[in-house]
Motif scaffolding. Structure first.
Motif, short mmCIF file in Angstrom:
data_model
loop_
_atom_site.label_atom_id
_atom_site.label_comp_id
_atom_site.label_asym_id
_atom_site.label_seq_id
_atom_site.Cartn_x
_atom_site.Cartn_y
_atom_site.Cartn_z
N ARG A 250 14.17 12.12 63.77
CA ARG A 250 13.36 10.84 63.75
C ARG A 250 13.27 10.35 62.19
O ARG A 250 13.35 9.36 61.87
CB ARG A 250 12.06 10.95 64.27
N GLY A 251 12.84 11.18 61.47
CA GLY A 251 12.80 10.87 59.89
C GLY A 251 13.99 10.62 59.44
O GLY A 251 14.00 9.33 58.41
N VAL A 252 15.14 11.14 59.68
CA VAL A 252 16.52 10.73 59.09
C VAL A 252 16.94 9.29 59.53
O VAL A 252 17.23 8.55 58.89
CB VAL A 252 17.57 11.55 59.59
N LEU A 253 16.75 9.00 61.01
CA LEU A 253 16.90 7.63 61.50
C LEU A 253 16.11 6.70 60.74
O LEU A 253 16.49 5.79 60.56
CB LEU A 253 16.76 7.65 63.04
N GLU A 254 14.91 6.99 60.70
CA GLU A 254 13.93 6.13 59.83
C GLU A 254 14.49 5.76 58.33
O GLU A 254 14.54 4.42 58.14
CB GLU A 254 12.73 6.36 59.96
N GLU A 255 14.83 6.53 57.81
CA GLU A 255 15.38 6.29 56.39
C GLU A 255 16.67 5.88 56.20
O GLU A 255 17.12 4.85 55.54
CB GLU A 255 15.43 7.72 55.47
N LEU A 256 17.71 6.07 57.14
CA LEU A 256 18.96 5.38 57.08
C LEU A 256 18.68 3.89 57.72
O LEU A 256 19.56 3.34 57.19
CB LEU A 256 19.77 6.32 58.38
N SER A 257 17.90 3.92 58.46
CA SER A 257 17.73 2.10 58.74
C SER A 257 17.19 1.48 57.75
O SER A 257 17.56 0.43 57.42
CB SER A 257 16.86 2.18 60.13
N GLU A 258 16.13 2.18 57.04
CA GLU A 258 15.61 1.74 55.86
C GLU A 258 16.46 1.25 54.74
O GLU A 258 16.51 0.16 54.03
CB GLU A 258 14.49 2.41 55.19
N GLN A 259 17.46 2.39 54.16
CA GLN A 259 18.59 2.16 53.38
C GLN A 259 19.86 1.32 53.65
O GLN A 259 20.76 1.25 53.12
CB GLN A 259 18.70 3.57 52.78
N ASP A 260 19.74 0.88 55.00
CA ASP A 260 21.11 0.27 55.59
C ASP A 260 22.43 0.94 55.44
O ASP A 260 23.31 0.34 55.01
CB ASP A 260 21.05 -1.01 54.84
N VAL A 261 22.15 2.20 55.59
CA VAL A 261 23.44 3.10 55.64
C VAL A 261 24.23 2.84 57.11
O VAL A 261 23.53 2.84 58.09
CB VAL A 261 22.95 4.67 55.44
N LYS A 262 25.43 2.33 56.75
CA LYS A 262 26.19 2.20 57.88
C LYS A 262 26.54 3.56 58.58
O LYS A 262 27.18 4.31 58.02
CB LYS A 262 27.48 1.48 57.52
N VAL A 263 26.30 3.60 59.91
CA VAL A 263 26.61 4.88 60.74
C VAL A 263 27.49 4.22 61.90
O VAL A 263 27.04 3.31 62.72
CB VAL A 263 25.46 5.46 61.18
N PRO A 264 28.53 4.69 62.18
CA PRO A 264 29.18 5.89 61.20
C PRO A 264 30.17 5.50 60.20
O PRO A 264 30.81 6.51 59.65
CB PRO A 264 30.17 6.77 62.55
N GLY A 265 30.20 4.41 59.80
CA GLY A 265 31.15 4.09 58.70
C GLY A 265 30.89 4.87 57.38
O GLY A 265 31.69 5.32 56.82
N GLU A 266 29.86 5.12 56.80
CA GLU A 266 29.19 5.70 55.77
C GLU A 266 28.83 7.03 56.06
O GLU A 266 29.27 8.04 55.07
CB GLU A 266 28.32 5.17 54.91
N LEU A 267 28.47 7.26 57.16
CA LEU A 267 27.88 8.75 57.50
C LEU A 267 27.83 8.94 58.93
O LEU A 267 27.36 8.13 59.61
CB LEU A 267 26.59 8.82 56.87
N SER A 268 28.48 10.01 59.50
CA SER A 268 28.43 10.32 60.79
C SER A 268 27.29 11.21 60.88
O SER A 268 26.80 12.09 60.27
CB SER A 268 29.62 11.24 61.10
N VAL A 269 26.49 10.91 61.94
CA VAL A 269 25.33 11.67 62.51
C VAL A 269 25.15 12.22 63.79
O VAL A 269 25.61 11.52 64.91
CB VAL A 269 23.97 10.87 62.12
#
Length: 340
Positions: A250-269
């Motif tokens: 949950r914490g990771v998904l919140e941070e990725l959304s806040e930083q606008d990291v492209k999933v899975p383009g920039e990071l697969s999770v």
């Protein structure tokens, strides 16, 4: 509060007759039992369980001792256990430890004092010696985590294989910079999940120490956010991440959304657990599903059978359920590379 004396006065019988009727004593006629129970119901009488227990009666309460009720795994399994226990005439009581062994000990002392019928416990990393002694006096089993001092009855997940399969999926997609975030190695679940992660790296031809790891409190959403920030820093940031905790996910998904990291383009999770929101987060979260209903039913059946048998019949029992990799849209080959 309505007492047995109030019922006796209404019916014109002795207090002892009322008590025996409510206890289904064979010396009392069925007609009298019916009248007493009807009057008790109409008057709102509630039996004094504490007094009955002092006379040797058993409790119908089973305790579920868990680290964190906010974790959907524990709240869901509590719900399933409650339904199973209710069907057998038992009630489920929750106790939360926050992974603090002294809080755990305090709960077990109170549960022992109230003569709880049984305990299902997700133990802390190092249970207090007094906790070990207390659990020896009551039917109990361990759930998810297993500590050798607490006996040999355990229901868990094959954590090693679940993380091995998840990490192997990322290796197959072509990732070589894979990070893992999970609980500390002092927890048996944390150690097994980390071992599964490293096994997949080794089997995929990657050095076991090639994957960055972030280990910390598994129930902390904030730790997940902070650890994700650290992983994203620097030129050697991972291209893929596998998680070993629902709250960390949950914490990771919140941070990725806040930083606008492209999933899975920039990071697969690959997450851990399958909360309702995971299926519609971003492209849909690929995650490790947990066999919650299977474990809850197994725990309930084992404990109910144990409570109906003679003390001392607690032979070793282990039930290991497999996790499952739920494939959605959050994993892909690294940018500029096709999967083999």
């Amino acid at each position: 509060m309505i007492t047995t004396r109030d019922i006796a006065e209404r019916l014109g019988v002795s207090v002892s007759t009322v008590g025996r009727a409510l206890a289904d004593d064979p010396r009392i006629s069925e007609e009298t039992k019916f009248k007493v129970r009807q009057a008790a119901s109409e008057m709102g009488y509630v039996g004094n369980r504490a007094a009955r227990m002092m006379r040797g009666a058993s409790s119908n309460v089973v305790a579920l001792v868990i680290p964190d009720i906010r974790n959907s795994f524990y709240s869901t399994i509590a719900h399933e256990l409650s339904k199973n226990m209710e069907a057998e005439g038992f009630q489920l009581m929750l106790a939360e430890t926050d992974d603090d062994r002294m809080v755990e000990l305090g709960h077990l002392r109170e549960l022992s004092a109230t003569r709880v019928a049984g305990v299902i416990i997700v133990p802390t990393a190092r249970p207090h010696s007094d906790s070990v002694k207390l659990l020896r006096t009551v039917p109990h089993l361990q759930l998810l985590r297993r500590h050798p001092s607490l006996g040999s009855q355990w229901f868990g997940v094959d954590d090693h294989e679940a993380l091995r399969q998840a990490t192997a999926h990322l290796v197959t997609e072509g990732h070589t910079r894979i990070a893992y975030m999970g609980g500390p190695e002092e927890l048996p679940t944390g150690a097994e999940r980390l071992r599964g992660f490293r096994s997949a790296l080794r089997e995929g031809g990657l050095p076991e120490d090639s994957g960055r790891t972030e280990l910390g409190p598994p129930s902390s959403v904030d730790h997940g956010r902070q650890a994700m920030r650290r992983l994203l820093e620097g030129p050697d940031a991972p291209t893929a991440l596998v998680l070993g905790s629902i709250q960390l996910t949950r914490g990771v998904l919140e941070e990725l959304s806040e930083q606008d990291v492209k999933v899975p383009g920039e990071l697969s999770v690959i997450g851990f657990g399958d909360e309702p929101g995971f299926s519609w987060w971003g492209p849909g979260l690929t995650t490790i599903g947990l066999p919650i209903q299977e474990m809850a039913t197994g725990c309930a059946l084992w404990l109910m059978r144990r409570l109906k048998t003679s003390p001392g019949n607690d032979g070793p029992y282990t039930s290991v359920s497999p996790g499952s990799l739920i494939l959605r849209g959050s994993t892909a080959p690294p940018e500029g590379q096709s999967s083999s």
